[in-house]
Design an enzyme around this catalytic site. Structure first.
Site, PDB file in Angstrom:
ATOM      1  N   GLN A   1       0.809  -1.213   0.000  1.00 40.29           N
ATOM      2  CA  GLN A   1       0.000   0.000   0.000  1.00 40.29           C
ATOM      3  C   GLN A   1       0.842   1.262   0.000  1.00 40.29           C
ATOM      4  O   GLN A   1       2.035   1.239   0.296  1.00 40.29           O
ATOM      5  CB  GLN A   1      -0.907   0.009   1.234  1.00 40.29           C
ATOM      6  CG  GLN A   1      -0.131  -0.034   2.551  1.00 40.29           C
ATOM      7  CD  GLN A   1      -1.036  -0.203   3.755  1.00 40.29           C
ATOM      8  OE1 GLN A   1      -1.366   0.781   4.410  1.00 40.29           O
ATOM      9  NE2 GLN A   1      -1.456  -1.446   4.038  1.00 40.29           N
TER      10      GLN A   1
ATOM     11  N   HIS B   1       0.046   5.764   0.960  1.00 41.61           N
ATOM     12  CA  HIS B   1      -0.890   6.759   1.458  1.00 41.61           C
ATOM     13  C   HIS B   1      -0.709   8.056   0.670  1.00 41.61           C
ATOM     14  O   HIS B   1       0.393   8.365   0.227  1.00 41.61           O
ATOM     15  CB  HIS B   1      -0.671   7.015   2.945  1.00 41.61           C
ATOM     16  CG  HIS B   1      -0.738   5.778   3.782  1.00 41.61           C
ATOM     17  ND1 HIS B   1      -1.822   4.930   3.764  1.00 41.61           N
ATOM     18  CD2 HIS B   1       0.153   5.227   4.643  1.00 41.61           C
ATOM     19  CE1 HIS B   1      -1.596   3.917   4.603  1.00 41.61           C
ATOM     20  NE2 HIS B   1      -0.401   4.073   5.126  1.00 41.61           N
TER      21      HIS B   1
ATOM     22  N   GLU C   1       2.544   8.010   9.008  1.00 38.42           N
ATOM     23  CA  GLU C   1       2.416   7.118  10.156  1.00 38.42           C
ATOM     24  C   GLU C   1       3.787   6.679  10.660  1.00 38.42           C
ATOM     25  O   GLU C   1       4.793   6.756   9.938  1.00 38.42           O
ATOM     26  CB  GLU C   1       1.575   5.892   9.796  1.00 38.42           C
ATOM     27  CG  GLU C   1       2.193   4.990   8.735  1.00 38.42           C
ATOM     28  CD  GLU C   1       1.242   3.900   8.273  1.00 38.42           C
ATOM     29  OE1 GLU C   1       0.027   4.166   8.190  1.00 38.42           O
ATOM     30  OE2 GLU C   1       1.713   2.791   7.974  1.00 38.42           O
TER      31      GLU C   1
ATOM     32  N   HIS D   1       4.702   0.260   1.092  1.00 39.04           N
ATOM     33  CA  HIS D   1       5.092  -0.519   2.257  1.00 39.04           C
ATOM     34  C   HIS D   1       4.100  -1.633   2.535  1.00 39.04           C
ATOM     35  O   HIS D   1       2.966  -1.635   2.046  1.00 39.04           O
ATOM     36  CB  HIS D   1       5.227   0.377   3.498  1.00 39.04           C
ATOM     37  CG  HIS D   1       3.959   1.070   3.901  1.00 39.04           C
ATOM     38  ND1 HIS D   1       3.496   2.202   3.262  1.00 39.04           N
ATOM     39  CD2 HIS D   1       3.045   0.799   4.868  1.00 39.04           C
ATOM     40  CE1 HIS D   1       2.377   2.603   3.825  1.00 39.04           C
ATOM     41  NE2 HIS D   1       2.063   1.755   4.799  1.00 39.04           N
TER      42      HIS D   1
ATOM     43  N   ARG E   1      -4.211   0.329  -2.240  1.00 39.56           N
ATOM     44  CA  ARG E   1      -3.612  -1.003  -2.239  1.00 39.56           C
ATOM     45  C   ARG E   1      -3.371  -1.501  -3.667  1.00 39.56           C
ATOM     46  O   ARG E   1      -4.114  -1.157  -4.590  1.00 39.56           O
ATOM     47  CB  ARG E   1      -4.529  -1.990  -1.515  1.00 39.56           C
ATOM     48  CG  ARG E   1      -4.921  -1.566  -0.103  1.00 39.56           C
ATOM     49  CD  ARG E   1      -5.928  -2.532   0.507  1.00 39.56           C
ATOM     50  NE  ARG E   1      -6.357  -2.112   1.838  1.00 39.56           N
ATOM     51  CZ  ARG E   1      -7.373  -1.288   2.062  1.00 39.56           C
ATOM     52  NH1 ARG E   1      -8.090  -0.830   1.042  1.00 39.56           N
ATOM     53  NH2 ARG E   1      -7.701  -0.945   3.289  1.00 39.56           N
TER      54      ARG E   1
END
Length: 371
Positions: free
Chosen positions: A93, A95, A130, A243, A262
């Site tokens: 995936q 972001h 994150e 990642h 994804r």
């Protein structure tokens, strides 16, 4: 005053059946328990005496979040604190950036796609940087490896069908090579190559193939760095970095978003064209985070994570910012509140100053605009 939180467990199929129950001192349910959420994201908000935390924040954003946080991030809690229990590989995936998230969210809203629709890509208009901080040995894939190194990895497999990709990775500029090879790996035409590669994989890549046989994400995984974290070590993932977490137990803190694009290793919705638009086609070393006095800070303003090894010596908590506490061992005491293993609490920005004491380990999340 500090508010005791009822947290939420998400039962995704990649989760462990035992790791979270063991960590939290709870009985296993027999189902995978992948993530514990301690926060105010509307998809799975924690609650205070039955009232969702996001609802309490909506009622009094200034008192709950503080002027500084509201001015910077608006009337919403800017971070989400989680515990991850990874039994098998998560989806491969990336972001989005804030601009990409706003654009994608607006486009799907205009098309009338419900937020809970399984084909929806953007769940909110926010980016999702994150950080994971390992509680046990933890490992995953993070960022594109140098193309020349990947060419050597592919060559070691001795699969003739890989030769065009090996040549591209060695001869083309890195961005072009990575885009070309990833595009072809994720195309249906790569199925015969995947069939030839899977039987000769070893190590972590064989484990990925065993968990997701026949998935084109297996090929894409070969392009990424494999990183291992020891307990206490941390890793930062910014927008556009591909990642996948592969195994272990970790604290995760992120901007308060659920936007995930994804391209493999999952049965969930995949939006490969949008992922290809968002991903950064550049080699990058894993961005490890070195703590300063047990404080883990990154370039993301939405969050900072602090680990407290509690003693009877009081630790004076700051005021004026929203803070989330999660006790993972022993006992933590704060004003009239006592937290034991697995219990969480939210400290409103308007709460009076308080000192943290106890014996055990506690993690504290707060905005990164001051700690």
């Amino acid at each position: 005053m500090p508010l005791p939180l009822s947290t939420v467990i998400r039962p995704y199929d990649w989760g462990s059946r035992t790791a979270l129950p063991e960590l939290l001192g709870a009985e296993p349910t027999g189902r995978p328990q992948a993530e514990l959420w301690a926060g105010a994201h509307p998809a799975a908000p924690s609650s205070v005496d039955g009232t969702p935390l996001n609802v309490l924040i909506e009622r009094d954003p200034a008192g709950m979040l503080g002027a500084a946080s509201v001015a910077r991030f608006g009337p919403t809690l800017p971070y989400l604190l989680k515990v991850l229990a990874v039994e098998k590989p998560l989806s491969l995936q990336v972001h989005p950036t804030t601009a990409q998230a706003r654009s994608g969210f607006a486009a799907e809203e205009a098309r009338g796609i419900p937020i809970d629709d399984g084909t929806r890509t953007y769940k909110d208009p926010f980016h999702k940087p994150e950080m994971v901080c390992a509680l046990t040995d933890f490992h995953g894939l993070c960022g594109f490896r140098d193309p020349a190194e990947t060419a050597a990895v592919l060559e070691s497999l001795a699969v003739p069908e890989l030769h065009p990709w090996i040549a591209a990775l060695r001869d083309d500029p890195p961005a072009k090579a990575l885009r070309t090879v990833l595009t072809q790996m994720l195309d249906e035409s790569s199925r015969p190559i995947l069939a030839a590669v899977e039987p000769v994989l070893t190590g972590v890549y064989a484990d990925i193939a065993g968990a997701h046989p026949g998935d084109p994400g297996i090929l894409a995984a070969l392009l990424l760095n494999h990183v291992r974290l020891k307990p206490g070590e941390a890793l930062f993932l910014d927008a556009g970095v591909p990642h996948s977490y592969l195994g272990g137990l970790a604290i995760e803190v992120m901007a308060n978003s659920d936007n995930v694009l994804r391209c493999g290793l999952t049965g969930k919705h995949m939006d490969v064209p949008e992922l290809m638009r968002v991903v950064e086609f550049a080699p990058s070393a894993p961005a490890r985070v070195e703590p300063a006095e047990n404080e883990y800070s990154t370039s993301a303003e939405e969050f900072t994570l602090v680990r407290h090894d509690l003693t009877d010596t009081p630790y004076d908590l700051p005021t004026g910012l929203p803070q989330t506490l999660l006790c993972l061992d022993g006992e933590a005491r704060l004003a009239s509140l006592t937290l034991t293993r697995g219990e969480a609490a939210f400290i409103p920005a308007g709460a009076p100053a308080a000192a943290l004491t106890g014996k055990g380990t506690l993690y504290r999340a707060l905005p990164g605009i001051g700690s």
